[in-house]
Design a protein around this motif. Sequence first.
Motif, PDB file in Angstrom:
ATOM      1  N   TRP A 150       0.822  -1.210   0.000  1.00 61.19           N
ATOM      2  CA  TRP A 150       0.000   0.000   0.000  1.00 61.19           C
ATOM      3  C   TRP A 150       0.859   1.264   0.000  1.00 61.19           C
ATOM      4  CZ3 TRP A 150      -5.407   0.237   0.037  1.00 61.19           C
ATOM      5  CH2 TRP A 150      -5.964   1.506   0.234  1.00 61.19           C
ATOM      6  N   GLU A 151       1.887   1.300   0.857  1.00 62.65           N
ATOM      7  CA  GLU A 151       2.746   2.480   0.947  1.00 62.65           C
ATOM      8  C   GLU A 151       3.479   2.739  -0.368  1.00 62.65           C
ATOM      9  OE1 GLU A 151       2.590   0.055   3.113  1.00 62.65           O
ATOM     10  OE2 GLU A 151       1.785   1.019   4.909  1.00 62.65           O
ATOM     11  N   GLU A 152       3.824   1.671  -1.082  1.00 61.62           N
ATOM     12  CA  GLU A 152       4.499   1.823  -2.367  1.00 61.62           C
ATOM     13  C   GLU A 152       3.547   2.376  -3.427  1.00 61.62           C
ATOM     14  OE1 GLU A 152       7.893  -1.643  -2.293  1.00 61.62           O
ATOM     15  OE2 GLU A 152       5.816  -2.262  -2.643  1.00 61.62           O
ATOM     16  N   GLU A 154       1.137   4.455  -2.785  1.00 67.73           N
ATOM     17  CA  GLU A 154       1.072   5.876  -2.472  1.00 67.73           C
ATOM     18  C   GLU A 154       2.301   6.612  -2.987  1.00 67.73           C
ATOM     19  OE1 GLU A 154      -1.571   5.950   1.615  1.00 67.73           O
ATOM     20  OE2 GLU A 154       0.571   5.474   1.762  1.00 67.73           O
ATOM     21  N   THR A 155       3.482   6.002  -2.826  1.00 74.35           N
ATOM     22  CA  THR A 155       4.719   6.621  -3.309  1.00 74.35           C
ATOM     23  C   THR A 155       4.690   6.795  -4.819  1.00 74.35           C
ATOM     24  OG1 THR A 155       6.008   5.690  -1.482  1.00 74.35           O
ATOM     25  CG2 THR A 155       7.233   6.358  -3.441  1.00 74.35           C
ATOM     26  N   SER A 220       0.722   0.285  13.956  1.00 71.03           N
ATOM     27  CA  SER A 220      -0.103   0.726  12.833  1.00 71.03           C
ATOM     28  C   SER A 220      -1.534   0.223  12.986  1.00 71.03           C
ATOM     29  CB  SER A 220       0.471   0.238  11.502  1.00 71.03           C
ATOM     30  OG  SER A 220       1.754   0.769  11.274  1.00 71.03           O
ATOM     31  N   THR A 241      -0.995  -4.823   6.227  1.00 75.15           N
ATOM     32  CA  THR A 241      -0.652  -4.030   5.045  1.00 75.15           C
ATOM     33  C   THR A 241      -1.212  -4.668   3.776  1.00 75.15           C
ATOM     34  OG1 THR A 241       1.393  -3.254   6.052  1.00 75.15           O
ATOM     35  CG2 THR A 241       1.228  -3.078   3.666  1.00 75.15           C
TER      36      THR A 241
END
Length: 642
Positions: A150-152, A154-155, A220, A241
Amino acid sequence: MREYLLYLKESTKAVQAYVTPCFEVDQSFWREREGCQLYVIGKSPSLSLAFSLREIMNDRLQESYRKGRTINEKALADLRQMALSYVREASAIYGREATGREPLRDEWFVWETSECFKHDQEHKYDGYRGFHDIDTREYRQVLAGRSLLWEEVETLLQKRGMDDHELPAVLQRMVLAGDAQWRPGIRLSVRKGWWRNRLLLFCDRCGSEQKDIQLTICYSCGQGCAYCTECLGMGRSKCCTPYLLIPAKSGVSSARSPRERVRDVARLQWTGSYSKDQATAAEMARRFVANPRPGLSEFLIWAVCGAGKTELLFPSIAEALSTGGRVLIATPRKDVVLELAPRIQRVFPNARVIAVHGSSAQKWEDSDITIATTHQVMRYYRRFPLVVLDEADAFPYHNNPVLYRAVSRAVQAGGKMLYLSATPPRYLQKRLIRKQWRLSSAFSSVIPLSSVSHVLLPGRYHGSALPVPEIVTVQGLHKRVQTNRPIAPLVEMVGRSLDGGRQVFLFVPRIDDVEKVLEYTQRLLPAHAAQMAGVHAADPLREEKVRAFRDKRYTLMITTTILERGVTIPRSDVVVLGAEAPVFDEASLVQIAGRVGRSVDDTTGTVLFLQADRANAPKAAVKQICRMNQLAQRLRAQEVHG
């Protein structure tokens, strides 16, 4: 904190469980497509817990549907109670296995039943009408062919200047439409046992299981969690995640055409020429890429060191690009990525070529040709019609199921995998090469030069034989280095090479040996001491030192196996100090010997294997080199007399 809701969808055809981070999207989506009813079971911050329950419920619902049962209040109550019992059991097991830790709340896992939050008591919904007009096209285009945490995601969107405030809704819409999948980074389930039940953990990104997964208290999600240590360098894959997989569509993307653009990208501008054998091998590989026949998905180019393997790829790459597809060249070493990228860019000047490795700034960019380390390939999913795996036998790819899984998943549905190796591993030979048997006293097997799934190129492009290593056993070899006593074969060979204006690779088995052997050679050959250096994988000056060696500012380089392949230094010789060490297997030693005699103006050289004890790998490497030389010689003789 993200939360994931588990619900049932009942239609006239079936009952099925779903997980969503944005229930209003699901309501809107199903209302547009079919008449159905939705029933909420519960929700949790743990995506893996929600997914585990989804699988259990789908198995139970399929059985009930076959028996003609429908969803009623009692059935719903039973399913909700089953979910609650499962969560409590998982929490108890987690507490037993997470010894010495205390949960952040009363329980290790948080689970809220539908009665605990605000939906109506019948749990049937009309939906929020604002989600039917979500446009996912731009997101699909940017994310196509990616597998990202998920964070990737967003990046990547931030790098493209895209808004991500509605990301959960957009991605869930894509999942429901079949344009994407999403899973927990770490899957969790309860396995029943005769003695006691236990948790099973599995990393969905790299495929690692129990021993590589660490239990943790996660701030988290605010509960018990776990993360994968095997792929930790690529970002933290966790139970809470989401892991997104978005396959690329087959065929030419409208964003990548028009046809003139495709022709320009595929234009090969190479001024070199092939030998007869090279031309045959390159054409066979190209035909494999062009062949639409289902089932023919893998091909091996087995070409000895110095046969011009990279050049053999050019027609295959052009063939894949000509259909509007992307090409991935995956290689185990960063050094090879950095060397290949400019070479490929020169011959395909109109194509967008990027080099992707751990510290690369290009890893989030799109391209026509991607050259990446095998670790970075984990971020691709069904993206490339053609994937070339360079050096399938090399560390860290060889015998690494994590990287094997990553490279396999990067191939687009119906795509092609092209293996390129001077020393293909046995399993690859067995799968793609059917040996022919000849009747003799030994009933020996013969490797055919070609088939529908491979081609063998036993000779170098310049026609000269591979240098055959000399094996020398030296009693007390390593003790001599430690006590600074001369090793005559080493001192004589290195001194002769350096005095003759040649460069020398000196391979050692361990990082700790690099500095020790550097001091040793500088002491025994003081006239050349200033032109000596050592390098290894953890050396912060690794790239600068290798570049200086290429530029002849260093004439002797003490190195570990990081330079065993992908590096060409004209007029060079090789020494392996400690050839009996396990790190120097047959394939590694063949590759090391292949550093010598690669250029057309210097086709010979010296290869010396120094061993403290007699070992099998050096003998096997010499045997393989001699066998290839004999086969190449027979082929040349047949050409002369044919």
